[in-house]
Write a protein that holds these residues in place. Sequence first.
Motif, PDB file in Angstrom:
ATOM      1  N   GLN A 166     -17.143 -30.094   0.192  1.00  0.00           N
ATOM      2  CA  GLN A 166     -18.099 -30.676   1.138  1.00  0.00           C
ATOM      3  C   GLN A 166     -18.491 -29.709   2.265  1.00  0.00           C
ATOM      4  O   GLN A 166     -19.638 -29.707   2.701  1.00  0.00           O
ATOM      5  CB  GLN A 166     -17.535 -31.972   1.732  1.00  0.00           C
ATOM      6  CG  GLN A 166     -17.092 -32.993   0.708  1.00  0.00           C
ATOM      7  CD  GLN A 166     -18.190 -33.430  -0.268  1.00  0.00           C
ATOM      8  OE1 GLN A 166     -19.353 -33.444   0.068  1.00  0.00           O
ATOM      9  NE2 GLN A 166     -17.793 -33.788  -1.475  1.00  0.00           N
ATOM     10  N   TRP A 167     -17.529 -28.932   2.733  1.00  0.00           N
ATOM     11  CA  TRP A 167     -17.790 -28.031   3.866  1.00  0.00           C
ATOM     12  C   TRP A 167     -17.915 -26.583   3.451  1.00  0.00           C
ATOM     13  O   TRP A 167     -18.119 -25.707   4.284  1.00  0.00           O
ATOM     14  CB  TRP A 167     -16.702 -28.179   4.926  1.00  0.00           C
ATOM     15  CG  TRP A 167     -16.562 -29.565   5.452  1.00  0.00           C
ATOM     16  CD1 TRP A 167     -17.573 -30.452   5.727  1.00  0.00           C
ATOM     17  CD2 TRP A 167     -15.348 -30.249   5.743  1.00  0.00           C
ATOM     18  NE1 TRP A 167     -17.049 -31.643   6.177  1.00  0.00           N
ATOM     19  CE2 TRP A 167     -15.675 -31.541   6.201  1.00  0.00           C
ATOM     20  CE3 TRP A 167     -14.020 -29.895   5.675  1.00  0.00           C
ATOM     21  CZ2 TRP A 167     -14.731 -32.468   6.582  1.00  0.00           C
ATOM     22  CZ3 TRP A 167     -13.061 -30.821   6.048  1.00  0.00           C
ATOM     23  CH2 TRP A 167     -13.421 -32.090   6.496  1.00  0.00           C
ATOM     24  N   LYS A 168     -17.712 -26.303   2.157  1.00  0.00           N
ATOM     25  CA  LYS A 168     -17.805 -24.944   1.608  1.00  0.00           C
ATOM     26  C   LYS A 168     -16.820 -23.990   2.290  1.00  0.00           C
ATOM     27  O   LYS A 168     -17.110 -22.810   2.490  1.00  0.00           O
ATOM     28  CB  LYS A 168     -19.228 -24.404   1.733  1.00  0.00           C
ATOM     29  CG  LYS A 168     -20.265 -25.226   1.019  1.00  0.00           C
ATOM     30  CD  LYS A 168     -21.625 -24.604   1.182  1.00  0.00           C
ATOM     31  CE  LYS A 168     -22.708 -25.456   0.573  1.00  0.00           C
ATOM     32  NZ  LYS A 168     -24.030 -24.848   0.730  1.00  0.00           N
ATOM     33  N   TYR A 169     -15.662 -24.512   2.635  1.00  0.00           N
ATOM     34  CA  TYR A 169     -14.641 -23.694   3.295  1.00  0.00           C
ATOM     35  C   TYR A 169     -13.714 -23.120   2.228  1.00  0.00           C
ATOM     36  O   TYR A 169     -12.886 -23.827   1.662  1.00  0.00           O
ATOM     37  CB  TYR A 169     -13.879 -24.513   4.328  1.00  0.00           C
ATOM     38  CG  TYR A 169     -12.818 -23.724   5.058  1.00  0.00           C
ATOM     39  CD1 TYR A 169     -13.151 -22.563   5.752  1.00  0.00           C
ATOM     40  CD2 TYR A 169     -11.498 -24.133   5.043  1.00  0.00           C
ATOM     41  CE1 TYR A 169     -12.188 -21.836   6.413  1.00  0.00           C
ATOM     42  CE2 TYR A 169     -10.527 -23.406   5.714  1.00  0.00           C
ATOM     43  CZ  TYR A 169     -10.875 -22.254   6.391  1.00  0.00           C
ATOM     44  OH  TYR A 169      -9.928 -21.530   7.032  1.00  0.00           O
ATOM     45  N   THR A 170     -13.872 -21.830   1.948  1.00  0.00           N
ATOM     46  CA  THR A 170     -13.120 -21.209   0.856  1.00  0.00           C
ATOM     47  C   THR A 170     -11.617 -21.159   1.123  1.00  0.00           C
ATOM     48  O   THR A 170     -10.834 -21.147   0.182  1.00  0.00           O
ATOM     49  CB  THR A 170     -13.653 -19.799   0.555  1.00  0.00           C
ATOM     50  OG1 THR A 170     -13.569 -18.997   1.737  1.00  0.00           O
ATOM     51  CG2 THR A 170     -15.091 -19.845   0.064  1.00  0.00           C
ATOM     52  N   GLY A 171     -11.232 -21.152   2.383  1.00  0.00           N
ATOM     53  CA  GLY A 171      -9.802 -21.178   2.705  1.00  0.00           C
ATOM     54  C   GLY A 171      -9.131 -22.428   2.150  1.00  0.00           C
ATOM     55  O   GLY A 171      -7.983 -22.379   1.689  1.00  0.00           O
ATOM     56  N   TYR A 172      -9.838 -23.553   2.181  1.00  0.00           N
ATOM     57  CA  TYR A 172      -9.303 -24.784   1.599  1.00  0.00           C
ATOM     58  C   TYR A 172      -9.191 -24.670   0.079  1.00  0.00           C
ATOM     59  O   TYR A 172      -8.275 -25.211  -0.528  1.00  0.00           O
ATOM     60  CB  TYR A 172     -10.166 -25.982   1.960  1.00  0.00           C
ATOM     61  CG  TYR A 172      -9.941 -26.532   3.341  1.00  0.00           C
ATOM     62  CD1 TYR A 172      -8.873 -26.131   4.137  1.00  0.00           C
ATOM     63  CD2 TYR A 172     -10.809 -27.468   3.860  1.00  0.00           C
ATOM     64  CE1 TYR A 172      -8.688 -26.647   5.403  1.00  0.00           C
ATOM     65  CE2 TYR A 172     -10.623 -28.004   5.128  1.00  0.00           C
ATOM     66  CZ  TYR A 172      -9.569 -27.581   5.897  1.00  0.00           C
ATOM     67  OH  TYR A 172      -9.377 -28.107   7.144  1.00  0.00           O
ATOM     68  N   GLY A 173     -10.140 -23.972  -0.543  1.00  0.00           N
ATOM     69  CA  GLY A 173     -10.057 -23.754  -1.982  1.00  0.00           C
ATOM     70  C   GLY A 173      -8.819 -22.948  -2.343  1.00  0.00           C
ATOM     71  O   GLY A 173      -8.104 -23.275  -3.298  1.00  0.00           O
ATOM     72  N   GLN A 174      -8.539 -21.905  -1.569  1.00  0.00           N
ATOM     73  CA  GLN A 174      -7.346 -21.092  -1.816  1.00  0.00           C
ATOM     74  C   GLN A 174      -6.075 -21.910  -1.603  1.00  0.00           C
ATOM     75  O   GLN A 174      -5.140 -21.834  -2.386  1.00  0.00           O
ATOM     76  CB  GLN A 174      -7.338 -19.861  -0.910  1.00  0.00           C
ATOM     77  CG  GLN A 174      -6.139 -18.950  -1.143  1.00  0.00           C
ATOM     78  CD  GLN A 174      -6.124 -18.357  -2.536  1.00  0.00           C
ATOM     79  OE1 GLN A 174      -7.041 -17.635  -2.915  1.00  0.00           O
ATOM     80  NE2 GLN A 174      -5.097 -18.658  -3.315  1.00  0.00           N
ATOM     81  N   GLN A 175      -6.061 -22.721  -0.548  1.00  0.00           N
ATOM     82  CA  GLN A 175      -4.891 -23.565  -0.296  1.00  0.00           C
ATOM     83  C   GLN A 175      -4.691 -24.574  -1.421  1.00  0.00           C
ATOM     84  O   GLN A 175      -3.558 -24.838  -1.832  1.00  0.00           O
ATOM     85  CB  GLN A 175      -5.043 -24.286   1.038  1.00  0.00           C
ATOM     86  CG  GLN A 175      -4.940 -23.360   2.234  1.00  0.00           C
ATOM     87  CD  GLN A 175      -5.269 -24.058   3.536  1.00  0.00           C
ATOM     88  OE1 GLN A 175      -5.250 -25.284   3.641  1.00  0.00           O
ATOM     89  NE2 GLN A 175      -5.577 -23.269   4.552  1.00  0.00           N
ATOM     90  N   ALA A 176      -5.787 -25.119  -1.943  1.00  0.00           N
ATOM     91  CA  ALA A 176      -5.693 -26.071  -3.054  1.00  0.00           C
ATOM     92  C   ALA A 176      -5.109 -25.390  -4.289  1.00  0.00           C
ATOM     93  O   ALA A 176      -4.241 -25.955  -4.965  1.00  0.00           O
ATOM     94  CB  ALA A 176      -7.060 -26.668  -3.362  1.00  0.00           C
ATOM     95  N   ILE A 177      -5.563 -24.188  -4.588  1.00  0.00           N
ATOM     96  CA  ILE A 177      -5.029 -23.446  -5.734  1.00  0.00           C
ATOM     97  C   ILE A 177      -3.541 -23.173  -5.541  1.00  0.00           C
ATOM     98  O   ILE A 177      -2.748 -23.329  -6.476  1.00  0.00           O
ATOM     99  CB  ILE A 177      -5.826 -22.146  -5.955  1.00  0.00           C
ATOM    100  CG1 ILE A 177      -7.197 -22.494  -6.531  1.00  0.00           C
ATOM    101  CG2 ILE A 177      -5.085 -21.186  -6.876  1.00  0.00           C
ATOM    102  CD1 ILE A 177      -8.151 -21.330  -6.644  1.00  0.00           C
ATOM    103  N   ASP A 178      -3.154 -22.798  -4.344  1.00  0.00           N
ATOM    104  CA  ASP A 178      -1.731 -22.555  -4.056  1.00  0.00           C
ATOM    105  C   ASP A 178      -0.912 -23.833  -4.239  1.00  0.00           C
ATOM    106  O   ASP A 178       0.204 -23.801  -4.776  1.00  0.00           O
ATOM    107  CB  ASP A 178      -1.546 -22.008  -2.646  1.00  0.00           C
ATOM    108  CG  ASP A 178      -2.118 -20.606  -2.470  1.00  0.00           C
ATOM    109  OD1 ASP A 178      -2.381 -19.916  -3.482  1.00  0.00           O
ATOM    110  OD2 ASP A 178      -2.341 -20.209  -1.307  1.00  0.00           O
ATOM    111  N   MET A 179      -1.461 -24.961  -3.803  1.00  0.00           N
ATOM    112  CA  MET A 179      -0.757 -26.236  -3.961  1.00  0.00           C
ATOM    113  C   MET A 179      -0.646 -26.615  -5.435  1.00  0.00           C
ATOM    114  O   MET A 179       0.394 -27.108  -5.879  1.00  0.00           O
ATOM    115  CB  MET A 179      -1.465 -27.338  -3.177  1.00  0.00           C
ATOM    116  CG  MET A 179      -1.360 -27.170  -1.678  1.00  0.00           C
ATOM    117  SD  MET A 179      -2.207 -28.490  -0.794  1.00  0.00           S
ATOM    118  CE  MET A 179      -1.079 -29.847  -1.130  1.00  0.00           C
TER     119      MET A 179
END
Length: 95
Positions: A24-37
């Motif tokens: 929704q916010w296009k925040y790639t840091g959240y994408g990386q955190q999701a992959i790590d999780m």
Amino acid sequence: MGDAEFRIVTKEVVLRDRVAGFKQWKYTGYGQQAIDMLAAFGDELDMSWLAPELEHEDSLDALQALQRLATSHVPVTDRTLTDLVEQLQQRRPGA
């Protein structure tokens, strides 16, 4: 001391927020955190709770895309995540 009230936040709640924030916010840091999780929790995630939550947030496709990326041999970089979120945004109705 008095009565204390604690709220427990499950890993699924945090993952939902990261995946939705990525899309929704296009925040790639959240994408990386999701992959790590996803790497850390793997099969321990309660998908029966998580999938409907992400469907409600219009972000289930983002979870599936991040899962595919996490298991691919493609390096996960800011550029890779930016390209992925742009693809997800193009699939949105009205986009």
